[in-house]
Each structure stands twice: as C-alpha cells, then as structure tokens.
Design a protein around this motif. Structure first.
Motif, PDB file in Angstrom:
ATOM      1  N   PRO A 108     -37.505 -37.129   3.282  1.00  0.00           N
ATOM      2  CA  PRO A 108     -36.159 -36.951   3.800  1.00  0.00           C
ATOM      3  C   PRO A 108     -35.432 -38.140   3.741  1.00  0.00           C
ATOM      4  N   ALA A 109     -34.209 -38.362   3.678  1.00  0.00           N
ATOM      5  CA  ALA A 109     -33.114 -39.561   4.060  1.00  0.00           C
ATOM      6  C   ALA A 109     -33.324 -40.162   5.246  1.00  0.00           C
ATOM      7  N   ASP A 110     -33.235 -41.429   5.064  1.00  0.00           N
ATOM      8  CA  ASP A 110     -32.725 -42.312   6.349  1.00  0.00           C
ATOM      9  C   ASP A 110     -31.269 -42.108   6.637  1.00  0.00           C
ATOM     10  N   SER A 111     -30.817 -41.033   7.154  1.00  0.00           N
ATOM     11  CA  SER A 111     -29.417 -40.780   7.203  1.00  0.00           C
ATOM     12  C   SER A 111     -28.761 -41.289   8.192  1.00  0.00           C
ATOM     13  N   PRO A 112     -27.467 -41.617   7.961  1.00  0.00           N
ATOM     14  CA  PRO A 112     -26.638 -42.190   9.354  1.00  0.00           C
ATOM     15  C   PRO A 112     -26.158 -41.148  10.070  1.00  0.00           C
ATOM     16  N   ARG A 113     -26.260 -39.635   9.688  1.00  0.00           N
ATOM     17  CA  ARG A 113     -25.754 -38.714  10.457  1.00  0.00           C
ATOM     18  C   ARG A 113     -26.681 -38.603  11.679  1.00  0.00           C
ATOM     19  N   LEU A 114     -25.771 -38.546  12.905  1.00  0.00           N
ATOM     20  CA  LEU A 114     -26.512 -38.600  14.255  1.00  0.00           C
ATOM     21  C   LEU A 114     -27.172 -37.431  14.501  1.00  0.00           C
ATOM     22  N   ASN A 115     -26.541 -36.047  13.969  1.00  0.00           N
ATOM     23  CA  ASN A 115     -26.933 -34.849  14.324  1.00  0.00           C
ATOM     24  C   ASN A 115     -27.811 -34.129  13.163  1.00  0.00           C
ATOM     25  N   GLY A 116     -28.147 -35.093  12.381  1.00  0.00           N
ATOM     26  CA  GLY A 116     -29.139 -34.318  11.147  1.00  0.00           C
ATOM     27  C   GLY A 116     -28.069 -33.671  10.340  1.00  0.00           C
ATOM     28  N   VAL A 117     -28.792 -32.517   9.851  1.00  0.00           N
ATOM     29  CA  VAL A 117     -28.383 -31.489   8.706  1.00  0.00           C
ATOM     30  C   VAL A 117     -27.438 -30.585   9.364  1.00  0.00           C
ATOM     31  N   ASP A 118     -26.130 -30.253   8.812  1.00  0.00           N
ATOM     32  CA  ASP A 118     -25.213 -29.375   9.171  1.00  0.00           C
ATOM     33  C   ASP A 118     -25.642 -28.150   8.592  1.00  0.00           C
ATOM     34  N   GLN A 119     -26.207 -27.052   9.316  1.00  0.00           N
ATOM     35  CA  GLN A 119     -26.293 -25.921   8.725  1.00  0.00           C
ATOM     36  C   GLN A 119     -25.360 -24.936   8.161  1.00  0.00           C
ATOM     37  N   ALA A 120     -24.289 -24.994   8.953  1.00  0.00           N
ATOM     38  CA  ALA A 120     -23.019 -24.600   8.395  1.00  0.00           C
ATOM     39  C   ALA A 120     -22.575 -25.200   7.186  1.00  0.00           C
ATOM     40  N   HIS A 121     -22.853 -26.400   6.978  1.00  0.00           N
ATOM     41  CA  HIS A 121     -22.304 -27.060   5.646  1.00  0.00           C
ATOM     42  C   HIS A 121     -23.285 -26.442   4.627  1.00  0.00           C
ATOM     43  N   VAL A 122     -24.620 -26.394   4.827  1.00  0.00           N
ATOM     44  CA  VAL A 122     -25.395 -26.009   3.950  1.00  0.00           C
ATOM     45  C   VAL A 122     -25.216 -24.726   3.538  1.00  0.00           C
ATOM     46  N   ARG A 123     -24.737 -23.713   4.057  1.00  0.00           N
ATOM     47  CA  ARG A 123     -24.454 -22.521   3.985  1.00  0.00           C
ATOM     48  C   ARG A 123     -23.241 -22.467   2.833  1.00  0.00           C
ATOM     49  N   ARG A 124     -22.309 -23.237   3.055  1.00  0.00           N
ATOM     50  CA  ARG A 124     -21.038 -23.599   2.164  1.00  0.00           C
ATOM     51  C   ARG A 124     -21.568 -24.107   0.748  1.00  0.00           C
ATOM     52  N   LEU A 125     -22.509 -24.845   0.796  1.00  0.00           N
ATOM     53  CA  LEU A 125     -22.913 -25.436  -0.488  1.00  0.00           C
ATOM     54  C   LEU A 125     -23.727 -24.337  -1.307  1.00  0.00           C
ATOM     55  N   SER A 126     -24.501 -23.757  -0.554  1.00  0.00           N
ATOM     56  CA  SER A 126     -25.269 -22.581  -1.181  1.00  0.00           C
ATOM     57  C   SER A 126     -24.403 -21.771  -1.963  1.00  0.00           C
ATOM     58  N   ALA A 127     -22.962 -21.530  -1.656  1.00  0.00           N
ATOM     59  CA  ALA A 127     -22.176 -20.489  -2.231  1.00  0.00           C
ATOM     60  C   ALA A 127     -21.802 -21.384  -3.771  1.00  0.00           C
ATOM     61  N   GLY A 174     -31.084 -28.798   1.271  1.00  0.00           N
ATOM     62  CA  GLY A 174     -31.027 -27.514   2.229  1.00  0.00           C
ATOM     63  C   GLY A 174     -30.464 -26.697   1.486  1.00  0.00           C
ATOM     64  N   ALA A 175     -29.314 -26.532   0.756  1.00  0.00           N
ATOM     65  CA  ALA A 175     -28.770 -25.218   0.034  1.00  0.00           C
ATOM     66  C   ALA A 175     -29.788 -24.686  -1.013  1.00  0.00           C
ATOM     67  N   ALA A 176     -30.404 -25.817  -1.781  1.00  0.00           N
ATOM     68  CA  ALA A 176     -31.439 -25.056  -2.685  1.00  0.00           C
ATOM     69  C   ALA A 176     -32.710 -24.466  -2.072  1.00  0.00           C
ATOM     70  N   VAL A 177     -33.118 -24.787  -0.885  1.00  0.00           N
ATOM     71  CA  VAL A 177     -34.239 -24.250  -0.073  1.00  0.00           C
ATOM     72  C   VAL A 177     -33.657 -22.951   0.240  1.00  0.00           C
ATOM     73  N   LEU A 178     -32.304 -22.714   0.590  1.00  0.00           N
ATOM     74  CA  LEU A 178     -31.755 -21.492   1.131  1.00  0.00           C
ATOM     75  C   LEU A 178     -31.760 -20.448   0.011  1.00  0.00           C
ATOM     76  N   LEU A 179     -31.768 -21.236  -1.137  1.00  0.00           N
ATOM     77  CA  LEU A 179     -31.551 -20.112  -2.541  1.00  0.00           C
ATOM     78  C   LEU A 179     -33.098 -19.812  -2.980  1.00  0.00           C
ATOM     79  N   ASP A 180     -34.157 -20.221  -2.292  1.00  0.00           N
ATOM     80  CA  ASP A 180     -35.518 -20.319  -2.530  1.00  0.00           C
ATOM     81  C   ASP A 180     -35.834 -20.981  -3.808  1.00  0.00           C
ATOM     82  N   LEU A 181     -35.377 -22.230  -4.047  1.00  0.00           N
ATOM     83  CA  LEU A 181     -35.432 -22.998  -5.266  1.00  0.00           C
ATOM     84  C   LEU A 181     -36.475 -23.999  -4.971  1.00  0.00           C
ATOM     85  N   ASP A 182     -37.709 -24.278  -5.913  1.00  0.00           N
ATOM     86  CA  ASP A 182     -38.623 -25.196  -5.402  1.00  0.00           C
ATOM     87  C   ASP A 182     -38.548 -26.502  -5.883  1.00  0.00           C
ATOM     88  N   THR A 183     -37.442 -26.811  -6.971  1.00  0.00           N
ATOM     89  CA  THR A 183     -36.814 -28.096  -7.351  1.00  0.00           C
ATOM     90  C   THR A 183     -35.452 -28.342  -7.298  1.00  0.00           C
TER      91      THR A 183
END
Length: 346
Positions: A16-35, A60-69
């Motif tokens: 996982p990235a050493d991210s500058p985001r203070l609140n981690g991964v935004d799940q709402a944004h992950v769902r938007r990207l999965s589309a 996160g979007a790839a995981v939501l789509l059940d992708l392994d790679t």
C-alpha cells in the motif's frame, strides 16, 4: 524497456502507498471509479519495493470488480523519493488533496529534506511559497538553521548573501555604469538580487536589508540603530573622538552615501571635467572590505613596501582633504571648467 510500458501485477504483491491522504481511501470515490474502470490509467508502482506510488483508489475499484491483477507502470527513482513523487502526482490528477493534507505533506517533506526551498516544496504540494514558509517555521522548531536551499532549478543557493551584496555594492560604487549581468558574474548573486542592491544604493539605503543583518558578535561593542557605518554600509562601533578632541557625529554621512550624492550632483554631472572627476573618484575610492579581501595576497617580504605605498597614498589624500577644506573656508571658487554651460536667461 520503454518508459511508459505497462505490466500486469497481482494486487496481493503490491505494498500500500505511503499516502498523503489523512483519511485513507475514500470508498465513495472507489465506487465512482469502478463504473469507469476500463478508462483508468495504470497504477504507478515503485519497481524495487512494489510500493504503490499513485493509484490506491484504482486498486480499490479493481478489488470491488473482483479483479486479481492491475496494470502498472514502474517508477525507478530512489526509495527516499517515493513519498515526494506520491504527493506530486496526487496534486496533478485524481481526487484532490485538501489544504490540510497538502500542509501535512509539506511538513513531512521539509522534515526529510530541509534543504529544499519553499518554492520547490510549493511546486510539489500545490501550496504557495508563503504557506510552505510558515509550515517550515513550525516543522523546524529546535533544529539548527541551514544556510543553503535547493531551488526548483535543482541548484543549491545560499540563504545569507550579505558578503555578496556588500561586494556588489562596492563594484557598483566603483563603476556606476557596470551592468547588472557583469555584477552577477563577479559576485554570484541572482539578477534580481543585484537589481535590489542597485535600487537600495540609489535610495541611499544599506545594500543588505535590515531583516538580513545579523546582530553584533558576543562581546562586541554595541552599535546604535542609526550609528555610523563604513564605506560598504555595514554598521560599525561609534568612532573615537578625533585627535583634536572633537567627537565624530554619530549621524555623519557614510562615504558611500556621499559618493553617491556627488555622482548625482548636476553641477558635476553636466560638465566633462565634473564627470571626469567623479570617474577618477570612483576609481580611487577604497573601503575596508576591499583591502581586507586582498591583503592575504601580499607575500611577507613585500608587506613593508606595500605599507609604505599605502602611507604615501594616505598622505596624498590627507593633503587633498586639507586643500578641499581650505577652499571651503576661504571661499575659493571652483574652476569654471567644472560648471555646466547654461543658456542665458532673459
């Protein structure tokens, strides 16, 4: 291997990235990207560590789509540049970083790279340089100050340019027609700083801004705020009384200021003889800074000879000063060749 070539990598192998985001991964944004997953760019990954540099929401979007790679592009920089690159790419695209996140990232960068200039950190974090400067003050508390910074050009620049500013002032005083680019070549100052020195001299100010003037060393004689200054504009301790017992005025005009005023005197500038006199005066004007820089070049066997020449010049200047004083007190008019030719007024 092409720089932008992509590779398919197992998600489970990525760090996982050493991210500058203070609140981690935004799940709402992950769902938007999965589309729109098929149109997303590859994930950026540090090759040697497999740490994600940019793309945690895409993963996160790839995981939501059940992708392994996922498709990745490799970043081949050193490991200590991974966080810096992460911040840089995150302000360029994707979910924007908040101001608080960018300030926190700037604090981390300054903690690990205190030599980076405010502008360089600002370019990486999307902040302005003044905000980075305020973050630096907070993050550098208790740390020894550095005298150099690495700018956006990748070059190291000293913070304290006092000596170079004084040298530039000396050059400009000796040769008022010297171009700023020539001053830059001789002193190493930037063009903007050289221009600032010239403006200060023209306004009759010190070449070194008050905010950059350091206090006197421990044990040194106190210097008044409006006290005397030497020929380079540097504050000096009050002068001792003259041999005749008359103290030197603490507000006496500095020689450098006097020379500037003479150079701008219309009665001298508007005649060939007057301009020639000012040029002669500029050439022979000497401040302590000048001979201090050159004294070490004199070999021991020549010191007495140089001292004899210096004393001879001193005596000559003394006689010249006495002649000027006699002319003033006796009311001796200057030669008419120093006066500009003026049209007759009717």
């Amino acid at each position: 291997m092409p720089q932008h070539s992509t590779h398919r990598v197992r998600i489970g192998d990525l760090v996982p990235a050493d991210s500058p985001r203070l609140n981690g991964v935004d799940q709402a944004h992950v769902r938007r990207l999965s589309a729109v997953y098929a149109s997303l760019p590859p994930v950026l990954v540090h090759r040697s560590t497999l740490r994600v540099v940019d793309g945690m929401h895409r993963i996160g979007a790839a995981v939501l789509l059940d992708l392994d790679t996922v498709e990745v592009q490799y970043f081949d920089g050193p490991e200590d540049q991974v966080f810096l690159r992460t911040v840089t790419v995150n302000i360029a695209h994707g979910l924007p970083l908040s101001v608080a996140e960018r300030k926190a990232a700037a604090g981390r960068i300054l903690a690990s790279r205190p030599h980076m200039s405010d502008r360089a950190v600002a370019a990486c974090t999307g902040l302005d340089a003044k905000t980075v400067a305020s973050v630096r003050v907070r993050s550098a508390a208790g740390s020894p100050p550095l005298n150099t910074r690495t700018g956006t050009d990748g070059k190291t620049h000293p913070l304290d340019r006092t000596a170079e500013r004084i040298h530039a002032a000396e050059l400009m005083t000796r040769d008022p027609d010297l171009s700023l680019r020539a001053v830059v070549r001789k002193t190493g100052l930037s063009l903007g700083t050289a221009h600032d020195v010239r403006r200060r001299l023209l306004r009759g100010e010190d070449p070194v801004p008050p905010s950059r003037q350091s206090g006197p060393p421990p044990g040194a004689a106190p210097v008044a705020k409006d006290g005397p200054r030497d020929g380079s504009g540097t504050p000096v301790a009050p002068a001792a009384p003259a041999p005749g017992g008359r103290p030197v005025s603490p507000r006496a005009r500095s020689p450098l200021d006097t020379l500037r005023r003479l150079a701008n005197d219309p009665s001298l500038r508007q005649s060939d003889a007057g301009r020639d006199f000012i040029r002669w005066l500029h050439i022979h004007f000497v401040v302590d800074e000048a001979w201090h820089k050159r004294a070490d070049a004199v070999p021991p066997h020549a010191t007495e000879s140089i001292a004899e020449i210096a004393r001879h010049c001193s005596d000559t200047w003394r006689r010249f000063a006495e002649d000027m004083s006699r002319r003033k007190h006796a009311g001796v008019p200057r030669g008419t060749d120093l006066h500009a030719t003026q049209p007759t007024r009717r």
